[in-house]
Design a protein around this motif. Structure first.
Motif, PDB file in Angstrom:
ATOM      1  N   PHE A 179       0.791  -1.180   0.021  1.00 57.61           N
ATOM      2  CA  PHE A 179      -0.061  -0.210   0.083  1.00 57.61           C
ATOM      3  C   PHE A 179       0.749   0.878   0.042  1.00 57.61           C
ATOM      4  O   PHE A 179       0.627   2.071  -0.581  1.00 57.61           O
ATOM      5  CB  PHE A 179      -0.960   0.219   1.052  1.00 57.61           C
ATOM      6  N   ILE A 180       1.896   1.278   0.654  1.00 61.29           N
ATOM      7  CA  ILE A 180       2.996   2.269   0.701  1.00 61.29           C
ATOM      8  C   ILE A 180       3.858   2.659  -0.242  1.00 61.29           C
ATOM      9  O   ILE A 180       3.421   3.631  -1.609  1.00 61.29           O
ATOM     10  CB  ILE A 180       3.494   1.759   1.890  1.00 61.29           C
ATOM     11  N   THR A 181       3.776   1.332  -0.958  1.00 62.75           N
ATOM     12  CA  THR A 181       4.617   1.304  -2.480  1.00 62.75           C
ATOM     13  C   THR A 181       3.330   1.923  -3.820  1.00 62.75           C
ATOM     14  O   THR A 181       3.715   3.374  -4.302  1.00 62.75           O
ATOM     15  CB  THR A 181       5.240   0.180  -3.258  1.00 62.75           C
ATOM     16  N   PHE A 182       2.822   2.061  -3.541  1.00 66.31           N
ATOM     17  CA  PHE A 182       1.076   2.450  -4.362  1.00 66.31           C
ATOM     18  C   PHE A 182       0.659   4.037  -4.177  1.00 66.31           C
ATOM     19  O   PHE A 182       0.604   4.018  -4.912  1.00 66.31           O
ATOM     20  CB  PHE A 182      -0.088   1.363  -4.517  1.00 66.31           C
ATOM     21  N   SER A 183       0.693   3.917  -2.989  1.00 65.86           N
ATOM     22  CA  SER A 183       0.138   5.315  -2.653  1.00 65.86           C
ATOM     23  C   SER A 183       0.884   6.838  -2.262  1.00 65.86           C
ATOM     24  O   SER A 183       0.697   7.603  -2.689  1.00 65.86           O
ATOM     25  CB  SER A 183      -0.630   4.687  -0.851  1.00 65.86           C
ATOM     26  N   THR A 184       2.140   5.958  -2.462  1.00 61.94           N
ATOM     27  CA  THR A 184       3.442   7.301  -2.357  1.00 61.94           C
ATOM     28  C   THR A 184       3.815   7.377  -4.524  1.00 61.94           C
ATOM     29  O   THR A 184       5.079   7.907  -3.961  1.00 61.94           O
ATOM     30  CB  THR A 184       4.644   7.025  -1.341  1.00 61.94           C
ATOM     31  N   SER A 185       3.834   6.922  -5.047  1.00 54.37           N
ATOM     32  CA  SER A 185       3.918   6.346  -6.563  1.00 54.37           C
ATOM     33  C   SER A 185       3.409   8.039  -6.712  1.00 54.37           C
ATOM     34  O   SER A 185       2.434   8.890  -6.540  1.00 54.37           O
ATOM     35  CB  SER A 185       3.494   5.762  -6.987  1.00 54.37           C
ATOM     36  N   PRO A 186       4.130   8.922  -7.683  1.00 55.95           N
ATOM     37  CA  PRO A 186       3.655  10.193  -8.346  1.00 55.95           C
ATOM     38  C   PRO A 186       2.306  10.145  -8.829  1.00 55.95           C
ATOM     39  O   PRO A 186       1.895  11.339  -8.560  1.00 55.95           O
ATOM     40  CB  PRO A 186       4.490  10.326  -9.160  1.00 55.95           C
ATOM     41  N   ALA A 187       1.897   9.669  -9.645  1.00 55.63           N
ATOM     42  CA  ALA A 187       0.117  10.188 -10.242  1.00 55.63           C
ATOM     43  C   ALA A 187      -0.675  10.041  -8.570  1.00 55.63           C
ATOM     44  O   ALA A 187      -1.991  11.007  -8.677  1.00 55.63           O
ATOM     45  CB  ALA A 187      -0.121   8.777 -11.257  1.00 55.63           C
ATOM     46  N   PRO A 188      -0.675   8.436  -8.052  1.00 56.77           N
ATOM     47  CA  PRO A 188      -1.548   8.940  -6.630  1.00 56.77           C
ATOM     48  C   PRO A 188      -1.299  10.021  -5.296  1.00 56.77           C
ATOM     49  O   PRO A 188      -2.606  11.338  -5.685  1.00 56.77           O
ATOM     50  CB  PRO A 188      -1.570   7.573  -6.202  1.00 56.77           C
ATOM     51  N   GLN A 189      -0.096  10.395  -5.622  1.00 61.62           N
ATOM     52  CA  GLN A 189       0.050  11.739  -4.378  1.00 61.62           C
ATOM     53  C   GLN A 189      -0.235  12.980  -5.425  1.00 61.62           C
ATOM     54  O   GLN A 189      -1.391  13.824  -4.619  1.00 61.62           O
ATOM     55  CB  GLN A 189       1.555  11.895  -4.959  1.00 61.62           C
ATOM     56  N   PRO A 203       4.725  16.164  -1.769  1.00 62.10           N
ATOM     57  CA  PRO A 203       6.334  15.526  -1.446  1.00 62.10           C
ATOM     58  C   PRO A 203       7.168  15.893  -2.500  1.00 62.10           C
ATOM     59  O   PRO A 203       8.599  15.311  -2.591  1.00 62.10           O
ATOM     60  CB  PRO A 203       6.587  15.057  -0.085  1.00 62.10           C
ATOM     61  N   ARG A 204       6.506  14.913  -3.671  1.00 66.03           N
ATOM     62  CA  ARG A 204       7.083  13.614  -4.461  1.00 66.03           C
ATOM     63  C   ARG A 204       7.470  15.599  -6.086  1.00 66.03           C
ATOM     64  O   ARG A 204       6.660  15.657  -6.440  1.00 66.03           O
ATOM     65  CB  ARG A 204       6.987  12.794  -5.128  1.00 66.03           C
ATOM     66  N   LYS A 205       8.809  15.804  -6.158  1.00 66.44           N
ATOM     67  CA  LYS A 205       8.568  16.693  -7.546  1.00 66.44           C
ATOM     68  C   LYS A 205       7.980  16.036  -8.625  1.00 66.44           C
ATOM     69  O   LYS A 205       7.127  17.578  -8.849  1.00 66.44           O
ATOM     70  CB  LYS A 205      10.237  16.493  -7.377  1.00 66.44           C
ATOM     71  N   SER A 206       7.640  15.110  -9.010  1.00 63.79           N
ATOM     72  CA  SER A 206       7.742  14.566 -10.507  1.00 63.79           C
ATOM     73  C   SER A 206       6.114  14.614 -10.319  1.00 63.79           C
ATOM     74  O   SER A 206       5.005  15.151 -11.254  1.00 63.79           O
ATOM     75  CB  SER A 206       7.985  13.461 -11.020  1.00 63.79           C
ATOM     76  N   ALA A 207       4.839  14.571  -9.085  1.00 61.36           N
ATOM     77  CA  ALA A 207       3.875  14.706  -8.780  1.00 61.36           C
ATOM     78  C   ALA A 207       3.617  16.119  -8.817  1.00 61.36           C
ATOM     79  O   ALA A 207       1.930  16.583  -9.375  1.00 61.36           O
ATOM     80  CB  ALA A 207       3.831  13.633  -7.452  1.00 61.36           C
ATOM     81  N   ALA A 208       4.348  17.531  -8.695  1.00 61.10           N
ATOM     82  CA  ALA A 208       3.899  18.811  -8.827  1.00 61.10           C
ATOM     83  C   ALA A 208       3.128  18.989 -10.320  1.00 61.10           C
ATOM     84  O   ALA A 208       1.833  19.583 -10.303  1.00 61.10           O
ATOM     85  CB  ALA A 208       4.419  19.838  -8.466  1.00 61.10           C
ATOM     86  N   ALA A 209       3.732  17.883 -11.266  1.00 60.11           N
ATOM     87  CA  ALA A 209       3.508  19.133 -12.566  1.00 60.11           C
ATOM     88  C   ALA A 209       1.957  17.750 -13.236  1.00 60.11           C
ATOM     89  O   ALA A 209       1.550  18.682 -13.765  1.00 60.11           O
ATOM     90  CB  ALA A 209       4.355  18.484 -13.916  1.00 60.11           C
TER      91      ALA A 209
END
Length: 356
Positions: free
Chosen positions: A277-287, A299-305
Motif C-alpha cells: 500500500f505504501i509503494t502504491f500510494s506514494t507513487s507520483p500519480a496517486p500523490q 512531496p514528490r517533485k514529479s507529482a507537482a506537475a
C-alpha cells in the motif's frame, strides 16, 4: 478479517491463502477522504486488497499505546513528521526500505524524486500541509487581516480566535507576530528569553482564544460565529471554503509547513500488504490525485506537475497548495530537530501556562 478463496479443481478443493486487509489509521474529515479516494479505492481496485480506514484526532497517540500494549491492530498510519521520528527513535515503528518506493516513469529513482527529508528510516511522506491563519471574510468588511501581527491585534480585528491546544506552531506564530522574521524564529525560540517572549505574546490574547484539539473544530467554530479568526490546518479551511461555500479566507503570510506521511507500527499484523500500500500510494500519480481533493502539496517533485483541478471543478488546485511559490513568502518550515528535543518540556510549560 481474513478471506479465503476456494477453487474447485480436478483434484478437489484447493484453498489458497487470502489477501489480508490493510488497516489504515487516518485523521478523518477532508484529509481522510483524500486518502480514501486517491489511495484506498484505486489500491483495492488494482490489487484486490481492501483498505479499512479508521480515524483518530492524532494517530500517533493510539499507535504508541497499541505497540506498548502489544495489541497492534493498525497496519499503516498517517502521522506528523516529528511524531514519526520520535516513534521511530522509541522503537515503536517498523523500518521501511526505501528501495520499495516506485520510481518515476522516466526511471528516476524515488530517492531522487522526494523532497529533502520526506523519506526517513521509518517514514514516507505523503503531503506537505501547513498551519495557516484564516478568517471569516464577512466579519471584516473593510480592513482584512494579512499577517501574524493582525491575528494578535484584537483591537483592529475584534473577535475570538481559535488555536491548536499545544506549544508547537503557537510559539512560532507568537514570535512572528512579535516581529521575529521566519528565518530567525528557531534561533530565538532556542533561548530561554525567546521562549519567555513567545509566551508573553500568547498572554496578550489568552482570554480571547478558544483552544481546539481536532482538526474539524476550527472551521466549525468559524462557521458558528464563535470565532472570527483561526489558526488551523490549511486543508480544513480550504475544504470549508471550496466545498461548503463558507466565506473563509487564508492568510499565507507566516504559514508554518510540515510533512505528514505513512508509518508502520511495530508488529503490524499485515506487514507485507502494508508495504504494498505504501509503494502504491506514494507513487507520483496517486500523490498528485490526493492533492486534487485537499490542498496539501505532494512531496514528490514529479507529482507537482500532475496536479490538476480541484476535484469536481474547473478551478486549478495549484494556487491553493502551501508549496506554491507565491504562498511561500515568509513561510516557516517546522523544525523537526527542535521539536524532537523540546516537545515535552515546552508542552509541559504550555499546559501550566494554560491552567494558570
Amino acid at each position: 478479517m481474513k478471506r479465503t478463496l476456494v477453487l474447485s479443481t480436478a483434484l478437489g478443493l484447493l484453498a489458497l491463502p487470502a489477501l489480508a486487509d490493510v488497516n489504515l489509521l487516518s485523521w478523518g474529515g477532508a484529509y481522510g477522504n483524500s486518502h480514501l479516494e486517491a489511495y484506498a479505492k484505486p489500491f483495492e481496485a488494482e490489487t484486490g486488497i481492501k483498505v479499512v480506514i479508521s480515524d483518530a484526532d492524532n494517530p500517533a497517540t493510539p499507535i504508541k499505546a497499541m505497540v506498548e500494549a502489544g495489541n497492534v491492530t493498525t497496519d499503516v498510519a498517517s502521522v506528523e513528521y516529528a511524531d514519526a521520528v520520535r516513534l521511530c527513535d522509541e522503537g515503536l515503528l517498523e523500518t521501511i526500505d526505501a528501495s520499495i518506493l516506485a520510481p518515476v516513469d522516466d526511471g528516476t529513482a524515488a530517492a531522487d524524486d522526494f523532497i529533502e527529508g520526506a523519506v526517513t528510516e521509518c517514514f514516507v511522506g505523503t503531503d506537505v500541509y501547513s498551519m495557516v491563519l484564516a478568517y471569516d471574510d464577512s466579519k471584516f468588511p473593510d480592513a482584512k487581516p494579512a499577517s501574524p501581527a493582525d491575528f494578535f491585534d484584537t483591537a483592529k480585528f475584534p473577535g475570538k480566535r481559535t488555536m491548536r491546544k499545544g506549544a508547537k506552531f503557537n510559539l512560532e506564530l507568537a514570535l512572528m507576530a512579535d516581529g521575529v522574521p521566519a528565518a530567525e524564529v528557531y534561533d530565538v525560540l532556542g533561548t530561554p528569553e525567546g521562549v519567555d517572549r513567545a509566551f508573553a505574546k500568547l498572554d496578550s490574547i489568552k482570554n480571547d482564544v478558544i483552544w481546539w484539539e481536532a482538526g474539524a473544530q476550527p472551521p466549525q467554530l468559524l462557521a458558528d460565529g464563535e470565532v472570527t479568526m483561526a489558526f488551523a490546518f490549511n486543508g480544513r479551511i480550504f475544504n470549508a471554503a471550496q466545498g461548503d461555500g463558507k466565506p473563509f479566507k487564508i492568510v499565507w503570510d507566516g504559514q508554518i509547513y510540515e510533512m505528514e506521511g505513512w508509518v508502520v507500527p511495530k508488529g503490524a499484523p499485515n506487514l507485507e500488504e502494508a508495504l504494498k500500500f505504501i509503494t502504491f500510494s506514494t507513487s507520483p500519480a496517486p500523490q498528485a490525485r490526493a492533492a486534487e481533493f485537499i490542498s496539501y502539496g505532494p512531496p514528490r517533485k514529479s507529482a507537482a506537475a500532475l496536479v490538476g483541478n480541484i476535484e469536481g471543478t474547473e478551478v486549478p488546485m495549484g494556487p491553493n497548495l502551501p508549496t506554491t511559490e507565491a504562498n511561500m513568502t515568509n513561510a516557516l518550515g517546522s523544525n523537526l530537530d527542535f521539536w524532537v528535543d523540546h516537545d515535552a518540556e515546552l508542552n509541559e510549560r504550555f499546559n501550566s501556562w494554560l491552567a494558570g
